[in-house]
Structure formats: C-alpha cells, structure tokens
Design an enzyme around this catalytic site. Sequence first.
Site, PDB file in Angstrom:
ATOM      1  N   ASP A  15       0.969  -1.245  -0.016  1.00  0.00           N
ATOM      2  CA  ASP A  15      -0.093   0.207   0.191  1.00  0.00           C
ATOM      3  C   ASP A  15       0.867   1.549  -0.209  1.00  0.00           C
ATOM      4  O   ASP A  15       2.059   1.435   0.539  1.00  0.00           O
ATOM      5  CB  ASP A  15      -0.995   0.278   1.508  1.00  0.00           C
ATOM      6  CG  ASP A  15      -2.090   0.545   1.691  1.00  0.00           C
ATOM      7  OD1 ASP A  15      -2.543   1.028  -0.110  1.00  0.00           O
ATOM      8  OD2 ASP A  15      -2.802   0.967   1.655  1.00  0.00           O
ATOM      9  N   ARG A  19       0.148   8.365  -2.704  1.00  0.00           N
ATOM     10  CA  ARG A  19       0.517   8.740  -1.541  1.00  0.00           C
ATOM     11  C   ARG A  19       2.266   8.843  -2.182  1.00  0.00           C
ATOM     12  O   ARG A  19       2.630  10.408  -1.953  1.00  0.00           O
ATOM     13  CB  ARG A  19       0.352   8.108  -0.101  1.00  0.00           C
ATOM     14  CG  ARG A  19      -1.072   8.779   0.340  1.00  0.00           C
ATOM     15  CD  ARG A  19      -1.169   8.266   1.371  1.00  0.00           C
ATOM     16  NE  ARG A  19      -1.334   6.386   1.285  1.00  0.00           N
ATOM     17  CZ  ARG A  19      -1.519   5.505   2.100  1.00  0.00           C
ATOM     18  NH1 ARG A  19      -1.634   6.343   3.766  1.00  0.00           N
ATOM     19  NH2 ARG A  19      -1.836   4.493   1.586  1.00  0.00           N
ATOM     20  N   SER A  60      -7.684  -5.210  -5.365  1.00  0.00           N
ATOM     21  CA  SER A  60      -8.554  -6.465  -4.545  1.00  0.00           C
ATOM     22  C   SER A  60     -10.221  -6.006  -4.716  1.00  0.00           C
ATOM     23  O   SER A  60     -10.048  -5.524  -6.263  1.00  0.00           O
ATOM     24  CB  SER A  60      -8.603  -5.476  -3.047  1.00  0.00           C
ATOM     25  OG  SER A  60      -9.212  -4.006  -3.242  1.00  0.00           O
ATOM     26  N   GLU A  62     -13.011  -5.046  -4.214  1.00  0.00           N
ATOM     27  CA  GLU A  62     -12.272  -3.013  -4.061  1.00  0.00           C
ATOM     28  C   GLU A  62     -12.264  -1.969  -4.799  1.00  0.00           C
ATOM     29  O   GLU A  62     -12.693  -0.853  -5.015  1.00  0.00           O
ATOM     30  CB  GLU A  62     -13.027  -2.604  -2.460  1.00  0.00           C
ATOM     31  CG  GLU A  62     -13.627  -3.317  -1.045  1.00  0.00           C
ATOM     32  CD  GLU A  62     -13.319  -4.762  -1.004  1.00  0.00           C
ATOM     33  OE1 GLU A  62     -14.630  -5.589  -1.446  1.00  0.00           O
ATOM     34  OE2 GLU A  62     -12.082  -4.799  -1.269  1.00  0.00           O
ATOM     35  N   ASN A  63     -10.626  -2.138  -5.797  1.00  0.00           N
ATOM     36  CA  ASN A  63     -10.435  -1.724  -6.462  1.00  0.00           C
ATOM     37  C   ASN A  63     -10.571  -1.411  -7.244  1.00  0.00           C
ATOM     38  O   ASN A  63     -10.784  -0.202  -8.104  1.00  0.00           O
ATOM     39  CB  ASN A  63      -8.315  -1.919  -6.620  1.00  0.00           C
ATOM     40  CG  ASN A  63      -7.919  -2.210  -5.386  1.00  0.00           C
ATOM     41  OD1 ASN A  63      -7.112  -2.752  -4.940  1.00  0.00           O
ATOM     42  ND2 ASN A  63      -8.209  -1.077  -3.844  1.00  0.00           N
ATOM     43  N   TRP A  64     -11.878  -1.343  -7.773  1.00  0.00           N
ATOM     44  CA  TRP A  64     -12.362  -1.558  -9.395  1.00  0.00           C
ATOM     45  C   TRP A  64     -13.566  -0.186  -8.599  1.00  0.00           C
ATOM     46  O   TRP A  64     -13.130   0.425  -9.985  1.00  0.00           O
ATOM     47  CB  TRP A  64     -13.521  -2.698  -9.381  1.00  0.00           C
ATOM     48  CG  TRP A  64     -13.211  -3.555  -9.936  1.00  0.00           C
ATOM     49  CD1 TRP A  64     -13.207  -4.788  -9.464  1.00  0.00           C
ATOM     50  CD2 TRP A  64     -12.704  -4.758 -11.014  1.00  0.00           C
ATOM     51  NE1 TRP A  64     -12.708  -6.358  -9.645  1.00  0.00           N
ATOM     52  CE2 TRP A  64     -12.485  -5.521 -11.004  1.00  0.00           C
ATOM     53  CE3 TRP A  64     -12.863  -3.301 -11.947  1.00  0.00           C
ATOM     54  CZ2 TRP A  64     -11.607  -6.148 -11.430  1.00  0.00           C
ATOM     55  CZ3 TRP A  64     -11.579  -4.533 -13.347  1.00  0.00           C
ATOM     56  CH2 TRP A  64     -11.240  -5.818 -13.066  1.00  0.00           C
ATOM     57  N   SER A 184      -7.843  -5.007   5.158  1.00  0.00           N
ATOM     58  CA  SER A 184      -8.724  -4.282   3.856  1.00  0.00           C
ATOM     59  C   SER A 184      -8.610  -5.906   2.861  1.00  0.00           C
ATOM     60  O   SER A 184      -8.537  -6.069   1.853  1.00  0.00           O
ATOM     61  CB  SER A 184      -7.838  -3.280   3.359  1.00  0.00           C
ATOM     62  OG  SER A 184      -7.529  -2.068   3.262  1.00  0.00           O
ATOM     63  N   GLU A 195       1.486 -13.867  12.117  1.00  0.00           N
ATOM     64  CA  GLU A 195       2.188 -12.555  12.681  1.00  0.00           C
ATOM     65  C   GLU A 195       2.267 -11.365  12.302  1.00  0.00           C
ATOM     66  O   GLU A 195       1.976 -11.111  10.899  1.00  0.00           O
ATOM     67  CB  GLU A 195       3.434 -12.429  13.264  1.00  0.00           C
ATOM     68  CG  GLU A 195       3.780 -13.586  14.250  1.00  0.00           C
ATOM     69  CD  GLU A 195       2.973 -13.607  15.668  1.00  0.00           C
ATOM     70  OE1 GLU A 195       3.449 -12.394  16.529  1.00  0.00           O
ATOM     71  OE2 GLU A 195       2.827 -14.588  16.412  1.00  0.00           O
TER      72      GLU A 195
HETATM   73  C1  IPE Z   1      -5.704  -2.527  -0.058  1.00  0.00           C
HETATM   74  O1  IPE Z   1      -5.216  -1.247  -0.479  1.00  0.00           O
HETATM   75  C2  IPE Z   1      -5.781  -3.499  -1.711  1.00  0.00           C
HETATM   76  C3  IPE Z   1      -3.833  -3.732  -2.163  1.00  0.00           C
HETATM   77  C4  IPE Z   1      -3.105  -3.209  -1.807  1.00  0.00           C
HETATM   78  C5  IPE Z   1      -4.098  -4.203  -3.171  1.00  0.00           C
HETATM   79  P1  IPE Z   1      -6.273  -0.445  -0.293  1.00  0.00           P
HETATM   80  O2  IPE Z   1      -5.511   1.017  -1.013  1.00  0.00           O
HETATM   81  O3  IPE Z   1      -7.306  -1.152  -1.893  1.00  0.00           O
HETATM   82  O4  IPE Z   1      -6.542  -0.818   0.883  1.00  0.00           O
HETATM   83  P2  IPE Z   1      -7.645   0.443   1.513  1.00  0.00           P
HETATM   84  O5  IPE Z   1      -9.123   0.921   0.444  1.00  0.00           O
HETATM   85  O6  IPE Z   1      -7.017   1.877   1.994  1.00  0.00           O
HETATM   86  O7  IPE Z   1      -8.460   0.294   2.670  1.00  0.00           O
HETATM   87  C1  IPE Z   2      -1.534  -0.234  -3.166  1.00  0.00           C
HETATM   88  O1  IPE Z   2      -0.989   1.355  -3.792  1.00  0.00           O
HETATM   89  C2  IPE Z   2      -1.687  -0.414  -4.664  1.00  0.00           C
HETATM   90  C3  IPE Z   2      -2.897  -0.394  -5.332  1.00  0.00           C
HETATM   91  C4  IPE Z   2      -3.651  -0.738  -4.248  1.00  0.00           C
HETATM   92  C5  IPE Z   2      -2.917  -1.013  -7.025  1.00  0.00           C
HETATM   93  P1  IPE Z   2      -2.828   2.439  -3.443  1.00  0.00           P
HETATM   94  O2  IPE Z   2      -2.703   2.903  -4.920  1.00  0.00           O
HETATM   95  O3  IPE Z   2      -4.283   2.075  -2.288  1.00  0.00           O
HETATM   96  O4  IPE Z   2      -2.031   3.935  -2.758  1.00  0.00           O
HETATM   97  P2  IPE Z   2      -2.709   4.471  -1.644  1.00  0.00           P
HETATM   98  O5  IPE Z   2      -3.365   4.081  -0.579  1.00  0.00           O
HETATM   99  O6  IPE Z   2      -3.059   5.506  -2.506  1.00  0.00           O
HETATM  100  O7  IPE Z   2      -1.910   5.477  -1.480  1.00  0.00           O
HETATM  101 MG    MG Z   3      -4.276   2.638  -0.484  1.00  0.00          MG
END
Ligand code: IPE
Ligand code: IPE
Ligand code: MG
Length: 228
Positions: A15, A19, A60, A62-64, A184, A195
Amino acid sequence: MISQTLPEHIAIIMDGNGRWAKERGLKRTAGHEQGAKVVRDITEHCAKIGIDYLTLYAFSTENWNRPKLEVEFLMKLLERYLQNEKEIYLKNNIRFKAIGDLSKFSLSLQKIINEVQTQTTACTAMTQILALNYGSRDEITRAVNKVIATNKQITQENIEANLDTAGIPDVDLLIRTSGEVRISNFLLWQSAYAEMFFTNTYWPEFHPNELDDIISDFGKRQRRFGGV
Ligand code: IPE
Ligand code: IPE
Ligand code: MG
C-alpha cells in the site's frame, strides 16, 4: 543475518503507491509503476533467503471502485508485468500462482496469467502468489458454494480445501506498508494466527533491508496459537 525461525509464508499488503507519487508531484500511476519494480526486488529477495511462499495483494475486489483510468492503467501494468516477468520467474526458479476471481479480467489478461502459471509449475525455489481481484469474503463465499455443490458437509477442512489458497500453508507473517493499520479484506481465513507487522514506509520505497529487519523481529516473537 537470518538464521532460524524464517516465516514459511509471508503476505504483504502493498500500500501507499498513490501517496508516494503525490508527495513527489507525480501522478498516482507513477507510484504503481515504481511499485511494480519493488515487487520484483522483494520477490527475488524472498526466494534468495529461503521463503517458501510470498503472497502479494495487488488488486482487491474493492479496487474496481477507483477512477476508470486508474483501473485501466493497473490492468495494463499487470499484463505488462507478467509478460516481462516470465523470464525472471524461470531464472529464479519461482513458481507463479494467482488467487482471486480471475473471471472478471479481460481474456488477454486471463490468458497471460494462465500461461505464466503453466510455464512455472515446475519451479521449486519459491511460490509467488499474486492476489488479483481478490477479496477474502468473496473467496470464502465461493469456497462454501463449492462445498455445497459437491454435497459435502460444511467443515473447516472442506472450506479450506476449496479456498483459492488450497494446499498453501497459513500466513506466518503479514506485513502492510504505508502506515494504514487494517486488513482490507485480505486473507482473513489464512491469517488467523499470523504475526502482523505495520510499517509507515510506502510500498515504492520498501527495501529488502527493511524486510530483513521485519523478519528478524518475527523471529523474536512468541507464537502461542492459543496455548501457553
Ligand atoms: C488494499 O489497499 C488493496 C491492495 C493493496 C491491493 P487499498 O488501498 O485498496 O485499501 P484501503 O482502501 O486503504 O483499505
Ligand atoms: C496500493 O497503493 C496499490 C493498489 C491498491 C493497487 P494505493 O494505490 O492504494 O496507494 P495509496 O494508498 O492511495 O497511497
Ligand atoms: Mg491504498
């Protein structure tokens, strides 16, 4: 530096790509691009130090919900990554496996996923598992439906045997980067006794040295599994 109590299965919620990029005045997609390079470094490192299973949360269920352009970019990046990675897997004797509901992906992405899985089945140094369109609730629900379809009893063993991770040991060490302290929807069943380790480092900056530190911290923890 690592001698004993190596985790057999490490799982990482990668993650902080967005950012990391924003803080550098870059587009979020630049963070994903850099993140993909780190996937390779960390994978090669894990294989080198003797980890058996490395599961990485890449997309994930939810990433859609992200902006269409970002989702499209991630799909293309994934395809390109797997295309380029074939050689690297074979060179490092790494078996590739995908978990998640792959049926939602384009046919070309499904094809390359299957190809790389097939071409690396005989690799034995480590298994890298990418969680793609993965959500634990979805996985468990699909598993229970498969058990029902075979007229078997709903038992822990039967559910486990129908999870996408069937045959893969439970997670020993679960790491999340970027400072968020949540799961998540990742490997809920498999992490029952994992752990946990949370670091503020954004994924594009995560380095094998930091992983080594986390693994050595893991070695100092006392796991009781409900016992004394
Ligand atoms: C979790 O990260 C999914 C992946 C790393 C693929 P997200 O950035 O989608 O999770 P939330 O929305 O902050 O919980
Ligand atoms: C994780 O980084 C990658 C995926 C979830 C695909 P993010 O894209 O969630 O990055 P932040 O959390 O917005 O910084
Ligand atoms: Mg993220």
